[in-house]
Design an enzyme around this catalytic site. Structure first.
Site, PDB file in Angstrom:
ATOM      1  N   LYS A  23       0.835  -1.207   0.000  1.00  0.00           N
ATOM      2  CA  LYS A  23       0.000   0.000   0.000  1.00  0.00           C
ATOM      3  C   LYS A  23       0.865   1.250   0.000  1.00  0.00           C
ATOM      4  O   LYS A  23       0.604   2.211  -0.731  1.00  0.00           O
ATOM      5  CB  LYS A  23      -0.903  -0.004   1.234  1.00  0.00           C
ATOM      6  N   ASN A  24       1.916   1.244   0.814  1.00  0.00           N
ATOM      7  CA  ASN A  24       2.742   2.436   0.970  1.00  0.00           C
ATOM      8  C   ASN A  24       3.651   2.701  -0.220  1.00  0.00           C
ATOM      9  O   ASN A  24       4.340   3.723  -0.251  1.00  0.00           O
ATOM     10  CB  ASN A  24       3.558   2.353   2.257  1.00  0.00           C
ATOM     11  N   CYS A 117      -4.789   7.461  10.686  1.00  0.00           N
ATOM     12  CA  CYS A 117      -4.844   6.748  11.960  1.00  0.00           C
ATOM     13  C   CYS A 117      -4.642   7.686  13.141  1.00  0.00           C
ATOM     14  O   CYS A 117      -3.923   8.669  13.060  1.00  0.00           O
ATOM     15  CB  CYS A 117      -3.761   5.671  12.007  1.00  0.00           C
ATOM     16  N   ARG A 122       1.164  13.905  13.319  1.00  0.00           N
ATOM     17  CA  ARG A 122       2.088  13.644  12.209  1.00  0.00           C
ATOM     18  C   ARG A 122       2.050  14.852  11.284  1.00  0.00           C
ATOM     19  O   ARG A 122       1.394  14.850  10.250  1.00  0.00           O
ATOM     20  CB  ARG A 122       1.678  12.360  11.474  1.00  0.00           C
ATOM     21  N   ASP A 305       5.777   0.128  12.054  1.00  0.00           N
ATOM     22  CA  ASP A 305       4.576  -0.564  11.575  1.00  0.00           C
ATOM     23  C   ASP A 305       4.547  -2.043  11.960  1.00  0.00           C
ATOM     24  O   ASP A 305       3.541  -2.715  11.735  1.00  0.00           O
ATOM     25  CB  ASP A 305       4.451  -0.427  10.057  1.00  0.00           C
ATOM     26  N   ARG A 397      -7.896  -0.938   5.629  1.00  0.00           N
ATOM     27  CA  ARG A 397      -7.120   0.138   5.006  1.00  0.00           C
ATOM     28  C   ARG A 397      -5.757  -0.354   4.535  1.00  0.00           C
ATOM     29  O   ARG A 397      -5.174   0.233   3.627  1.00  0.00           O
ATOM     30  CB  ARG A 397      -6.926   1.305   5.983  1.00  0.00           C
TER      31      ARG A 397
END
Length: 417
Positions: A23-24, A117, A122, A305, A397
């Site tokens: 995803k990233n 999230c 951030r 993560d 997600r």
């Protein structure tokens, strides 16, 4: 009614499971399609809520997008709108990745301040400072970042801290800037290298991806490309821990072991048996893990993560472990829910002390963020009895059909509404 997962634990997982795409890496690649009028074809794109959000966002900005299986084709013949609205950005902070490409190609951008999230503040100040160094005029108006530039100019940018999305945003902006840009203290993640590979295929001149110093020689325009998204190293790590925590025998395929070096080293320290090949890892779970200490840090260090997932494994270890979280200040939100399942964890600021227990007990728990969701699923797989994990929209997600993959390995897991 929101979806939930019901899991009857205590079943050792067995078999082989394939890792989905990252995803990233997919999200910045989709944002990069804004940099050219030509078609960009992305293969191996995961089917996730965040990816669908990013597709909706670039469509709002002028993209024509087609999806066929795992392949997404996007073409932005011209940018028709420069606004990334709050209703999209508030659900996914990676939406801010359209800021650099919009300013670089279109000259203006109006992007809502990001959400995502609930794992701490951030800020995007490093993005904005970097764009200002490239010559953009930055203003804040009604909760939106407004950036303008007739043509960005190459510059030397030294970020105050390592930021993955910040590095990606500035890379994309610099690709169309006039002159050479040097980014010091750049993020080194595999997803950065993947974006650099895509940009190079589009005609950008990017050097040093994967190191702390990136050099981008700006070009006047970029072209189309065909690019394959890399595997998701965090999903891979999560599946490996699933095999370990259940005392199973699982082969996780279609991954890049080098992207997981810190995770594999820590699992080895915990007594997890691993057989690593060119594109797979076989894991055998120990009768009981060994205690270990871990500190999260930017790549190539131990990833934040994977912190919640490893903590869940350490919760069953023989002895006392310590986890130090250096990236996000609120990333222990899973601790209270693990305690409901019998974990013995005490937190003090950025440090969690874990006294290993012999087993978890099934309980109703609630996910607070993406990786906490994964941690609770892992605990449930190892627990005695039934666990109900609520608010699994967080899980959706970032994990593509995780319960389907776990079910295929023998887990007693079912999605209910």
């Amino acid at each position: 009614m929101p979806a939930r997962l019901e899991i009857d634990g205590g079943v050792p997982l067995r078999g082989s499971v394939r890792v989905s795409a990252a995803k990233n890496a997919a999200l910045p690649a989709l944002a990069a399609t804004l940099l050219t009028a030509d078609r960009v074809q992305l293969a191996n794109v995961p089917d996730l809520d965040d990816v669908r959000t990013m597709v909706r966002l670039i469509e709002r900005l002028g993209a024509t997008v087609q999806r066929e299986g795992g392949t997404v084709s996007a073409q932005v013949a011209r940018v028709t709108n420069n606004v990334a609205p709050y209703e999209l950005v508030s659900t996914m902070r990676a939406s801010v990745l359209v800021l650099g490409p919009l300013v670089a190609r279109h000259g203006t951008a109006r992007v809502a301040l990001p959400g995502g999230c609930a794992i701490g503040v951030r800020p995007i100040d490093q993005h904005l400072k970097g764009l200002a160094r490239l010559g953009a005029e930055i203003a804040m108006e009604d909760g939106y970042v407004v950036a303008r530039a007739s043509r960005l100019k190459g510059a030397r940018i030294a970020t105050d801290l390592v930021t993955v999305t910040g590095t990606e945003n500035l890379m994309m902006a610099a690709a169309l800037a006039e002159g050479t840009t040097v980014i010091e203290n750049a993020a080194r993640e595999p997803e950065i290298v993947d974006l650099a590979d895509l940009l190079a295929t589009m005609g950008a001149r990017v050097h040093g991806a994967g190191t702390t110093r990136l050099t981008i020689e700006g070009v006047s325009e970029l072209g189309g490309a065909v690019h394959r998204i890399i595997p998701d190293r965090i999903e891979a790590g999560t599946l490996i821990v699933a095999g370990a925590i259940t005392g199973g025998d699982v082969t996780v395929t279609d991954l890049v072991p080098d992207h997981l070096s810190a995770v594999l080293a820590k699992l080895d320290e915990c007594g997890v048996a691993l057989a690593v090949s060119a594109d797979s890892v076989r894991v055998w779970g120990p009768e009981r893990p060994r205690a270990a200490n871990v500190t999260t840090s930017p790549y190539p260090g131990f990833p934040t993560d994977m912190q919640a997932q490893l903590m869940t494994l350490l919760g069953l270890a023989d002895g006392q472990s310590r986890v130090t979280e250096t990236i996000f200040e609120n990333r222990f939100m899973h601790v209270a829910e693990l305690a409901r399942m019998g974990a013995s964890i005490e937190t003090d600021g950025a440090i969690a002390m874990i006294r290993g227990v012999s087993r978890y007990q099934g309980a109703p728990v609630m996910a607070s963020d993406l990786r906490a969701s994964a941690a609770l699923v892992l605990a449930a797989l190892a627990a005695r009895g039934r666990t109900t994990v609520s608010r699994v929209y967080h899980l959706d997600r970032g994990y593509e059909r995780l319960e389907t993959k776990l079910h295929a390995l023998g887990a007693h897991i079912e999605r209910r509404r």
